[in-house]
Motif scaffolding. Sequence first.
Motif, PDB file in Angstrom:
ATOM      1  N   ASP A 103     -31.975 -38.175  37.338  1.00  0.00           N
ATOM      2  CA  ASP A 103     -32.493 -39.217  38.222  1.00  0.00           C
ATOM      3  C   ASP A 103     -33.500 -40.099  37.494  1.00  0.00           C
ATOM      4  N   GLY A 104     -34.291 -39.496  36.613  1.00  0.00           N
ATOM      5  CA  GLY A 104     -35.220 -40.295  35.817  1.00  0.00           C
ATOM      6  C   GLY A 104     -34.486 -41.242  34.879  1.00  0.00           C
ATOM      7  N   GLN A 105     -33.393 -40.770  34.280  1.00  0.00           N
ATOM      8  CA  GLN A 105     -32.613 -41.615  33.373  1.00  0.00           C
ATOM      9  C   GLN A 105     -31.935 -42.748  34.137  1.00  0.00           C
ATOM     10  N   VAL A 106     -31.438 -42.440  35.322  1.00  0.00           N
ATOM     11  CA  VAL A 106     -30.788 -43.467  36.143  1.00  0.00           C
ATOM     12  C   VAL A 106     -31.783 -44.575  36.482  1.00  0.00           C
ATOM     13  N   ALA A 109     -32.587 -46.922  33.727  1.00  0.00           N
ATOM     14  CA  ALA A 109     -31.543 -47.928  33.526  1.00  0.00           C
ATOM     15  C   ALA A 109     -31.576 -49.007  34.601  1.00  0.00           C
ATOM     16  N   GLY A 110     -32.564 -48.926  35.507  1.00  0.00           N
ATOM     17  CA  GLY A 110     -32.699 -49.948  36.542  1.00  0.00           C
ATOM     18  C   GLY A 110     -31.778 -49.750  37.726  1.00  0.00           C
ATOM     19  N   ILE A 111     -31.304 -48.530  37.947  1.00  0.00           N
ATOM     20  CA  ILE A 111     -30.342 -48.235  39.010  1.00  0.00           C
ATOM     21  C   ILE A 111     -31.005 -47.372  40.076  1.00  0.00           C
ATOM     22  N   ASN A 112     -30.752 -47.698  41.333  1.00  0.00           N
ATOM     23  CA  ASN A 112     -31.262 -46.908  42.453  1.00  0.00           C
ATOM     24  C   ASN A 112     -30.577 -45.535  42.437  1.00  0.00           C
ATOM     25  N   PRO A 113     -31.316 -44.431  42.350  1.00  0.00           N
ATOM     26  CA  PRO A 113     -30.687 -43.111  42.225  1.00  0.00           C
ATOM     27  C   PRO A 113     -29.953 -42.659  43.478  1.00  0.00           C
ATOM     28  N   TYR A 114     -30.171 -43.344  44.617  1.00  0.00           N
ATOM     29  CA  TYR A 114     -29.510 -42.951  45.861  1.00  0.00           C
ATOM     30  C   TYR A 114     -28.131 -43.597  46.029  1.00  0.00           C
ATOM     31  N   LEU A 115     -27.736 -44.445  45.082  1.00  0.00           N
ATOM     32  CA  LEU A 115     -26.498 -45.199  45.253  1.00  0.00           C
ATOM     33  C   LEU A 115     -25.242 -44.460  44.786  1.00  0.00           C
ATOM     34  N   HIS A 116     -25.362 -43.617  43.760  1.00  0.00           N
ATOM     35  CA  HIS A 116     -24.164 -43.052  43.146  1.00  0.00           C
ATOM     36  C   HIS A 116     -24.311 -41.545  42.934  1.00  0.00           C
ATOM     37  N   LEU A 126     -24.544 -43.382  30.931  1.00  0.00           N
ATOM     38  CA  LEU A 126     -25.768 -42.584  30.904  1.00  0.00           C
ATOM     39  C   LEU A 126     -25.514 -41.112  30.582  1.00  0.00           C
ATOM     40  N   ARG A 127     -24.264 -40.714  30.573  1.00  0.00           N
ATOM     41  CA  ARG A 127     -23.960 -39.294  30.385  1.00  0.00           C
ATOM     42  C   ARG A 127     -24.290 -38.845  28.962  1.00  0.00           C
ATOM     43  N   ASP A 128     -24.890 -37.657  28.885  1.00  0.00           N
ATOM     44  CA  ASP A 128     -25.204 -37.084  27.588  1.00  0.00           C
ATOM     45  C   ASP A 128     -24.913 -35.585  27.632  1.00  0.00           C
ATOM     46  N   PRO A 129     -24.673 -34.967  26.500  1.00  0.00           N
ATOM     47  CA  PRO A 129     -24.268 -33.549  26.480  1.00  0.00           C
ATOM     48  C   PRO A 129     -25.397 -32.587  26.832  1.00  0.00           C
ATOM     49  N   ALA A 130     -26.634 -33.038  26.790  1.00  0.00           N
ATOM     50  CA  ALA A 130     -27.750 -32.127  27.048  1.00  0.00           C
ATOM     51  C   ALA A 130     -28.058 -31.980  28.532  1.00  0.00           C
ATOM     52  N   VAL A 131     -27.745 -33.000  29.334  1.00  0.00           N
ATOM     53  CA  VAL A 131     -28.147 -32.989  30.740  1.00  0.00           C
ATOM     54  C   VAL A 131     -26.950 -33.051  31.681  1.00  0.00           C
ATOM     55  N   PHE A 132     -26.098 -34.058  31.520  1.00  0.00           N
ATOM     56  CA  PHE A 132     -25.045 -34.315  32.504  1.00  0.00           C
ATOM     57  C   PHE A 132     -24.146 -33.106  32.788  1.00  0.00           C
ATOM     58  N   PRO A 133     -23.678 -32.355  31.801  1.00  0.00           N
ATOM     59  CA  PRO A 133     -22.764 -31.243  32.106  1.00  0.00           C
ATOM     60  C   PRO A 133     -23.383 -30.145  32.967  1.00  0.00           C
ATOM     61  N   HIS A 134     -24.705 -30.104  33.066  1.00  0.00           N
ATOM     62  CA  HIS A 134     -25.385 -29.029  33.798  1.00  0.00           C
ATOM     63  C   HIS A 134     -25.803 -29.428  35.210  1.00  0.00           C
ATOM     64  N   ILE A 135     -25.510 -30.658  35.624  1.00  0.00           N
ATOM     65  CA  ILE A 135     -25.941 -31.123  36.950  1.00  0.00           C
ATOM     66  C   ILE A 135     -25.069 -30.475  38.015  1.00  0.00           C
ATOM     67  N   ASN A 136     -25.691 -29.831  38.991  1.00  0.00           N
ATOM     68  CA  ASN A 136     -24.899 -29.234  40.069  1.00  0.00           C
ATOM     69  C   ASN A 136     -24.506 -30.292  41.100  1.00  0.00           C
ATOM     70  N   ARG A 158     -40.052 -41.649  31.324  1.00  0.00           N
ATOM     71  CA  ARG A 158     -40.530 -42.645  30.363  1.00  0.00           C
ATOM     72  C   ARG A 158     -41.230 -41.988  29.180  1.00  0.00           C
ATOM     73  N   ILE A 159     -41.701 -40.748  29.396  1.00  0.00           N
ATOM     74  CA  ILE A 159     -42.391 -40.019  28.331  1.00  0.00           C
ATOM     75  C   ILE A 159     -41.441 -39.098  27.586  1.00  0.00           C
ATOM     76  N   SER A 160     -40.610 -38.377  28.340  1.00  0.00           N
ATOM     77  CA  SER A 160     -39.686 -37.421  27.732  1.00  0.00           C
ATOM     78  C   SER A 160     -38.491 -37.215  28.644  1.00  0.00           C
ATOM     79  N   ALA A 161     -37.333 -37.625  28.196  1.00  0.00           N
ATOM     80  CA  ALA A 161     -36.106 -37.449  28.972  1.00  0.00           C
ATOM     81  C   ALA A 161     -35.462 -36.112  28.614  1.00  0.00           C
ATOM     82  N   SER A 162     -36.226 -35.037  28.741  1.00  0.00           N
ATOM     83  CA  SER A 162     -35.730 -33.709  28.374  1.00  0.00           C
ATOM     84  C   SER A 162     -36.135 -32.701  29.429  1.00  0.00           C
TER      85      SER A 162
END
Length: 440
Positions: A103-106, A109-116, A126-136, A158-162
């Motif tokens: 949600d922070g990454q979304v 990127a200037g996107i409302n997190p409630y839209l998609h 926005l998909r990356d191997p460290a975060v996206f595959p683990h989202i329930n 903005r400080i750490s996307a981890s």
Amino acid sequence: MTSPRPLPTLVLLGAGLAALTLGALALHVPGADTVGSPLRANLFVGVVAVSVGVYLVAVRVVLRRDPPPAALGPVLMLAVGLRLVLLLQPPFLSSDIYRYVWDGQVQAAGINPYLHVPADPALAPLRDPAVFPHINRADYARTIYPPAAQVFFALVGRISASVTGMKAAMLLCEAVAVLCLLRLLAQAGLPRARILIYAWNPLVLWSFALDGHVDALAVGLLALALLARARHRDGLAGAILAGAVLVKFLPVVVAPAFVRGGRLWRPAIAGLAVIAALYAPYLSAGTGVLGFLPTYGTEEGFDTGQGFWLLAGLSHLVTLPGASARIYMLAVAAAFAALSLRVATRRAPEGVPDTVVLCRDVGLLAALATAAANPHYAWYYAWLALPACVAPSPAVIWLSAAPVLFYVDPFNERFVWPGLVFGPAAILAVRALARRRKAA
């Protein structure tokens, strides 16, 4: 024969708690997104349950033996040490934190997190191997987290996307809560070593330091609100409490404790202003700003009644009518409304510090509301440890720690296994009520 001195006893119990925590952590299979196997999960819960027993003994020592001021140092050192150990481990009891980072990454990127939903093709870049595959629930659920949580996710992102960065941010929220609790304890004239009730709680440790649940943010804000209210900063308290509500809606149940004594309009107006300001940036999603929340109750079985402990138990004895869930919720709402009115209007008992009364009322409202909803996710109960530091109640302390049992579900139903938590809590509550009536 003299009883053992409290400080050496606490050091010994702390060593036992540390050993059990490290032993439970050692059961995790490196790289696994769960403990590793059903057998390991059962062993893990068994070890953590023993640590809850050690914790409860430590709580008893703190409450009954009046530990010296020197006890505060070892208590905090162990609390910090265990949190640092768990911070460096990957989350394996819940995957919720991956949604926070997403949600922070979304939003970055200037996107409302409630839209998609995360799997929407519009978010593919926005998909990356460290975060996206683990989202329930990535392919069917938009975010469920309210606006205050979303603002926090965006700021941390903005400080750490981890995941580690998000967990560290949650621990900073805990640090705020601990500092506030220490001031509340001092204001109430209570030993500061009672911070152990929160800081050593195993459910709090695993929920926040390992899994980084957003409830830590709600706990930090609630602690700030309690401190503001204890200092008669009513408007500020209402504003901060509103922020906690828009992290996780459940803290709204403690609002009656904040308006006791007729202090209604200032906190109410400040709280409503904060709610409006936090929702405003996300209103482009329309009714979607509620995210997955409307569907969540159905997924948890609240519409059929099977998600409620009491109804799940009754269903083993009789066939429940189709309206049983609605009847249960209406009855709970009516009872809670009556309790809220009493809390908001009654006078504080003489000789009891206002800070203790405030935390006692908050603990009562929070525990009853959480128990009535009886979510089967363990971390929903961790926030109960916060008011218990200043106004300890056996039932509330039990409910704040015993739900570690919910990390497994051996019978795949909502009554027998949860009964190991709710049954003793009910007994402790009835016992406390009987003692209070007897004393009166």
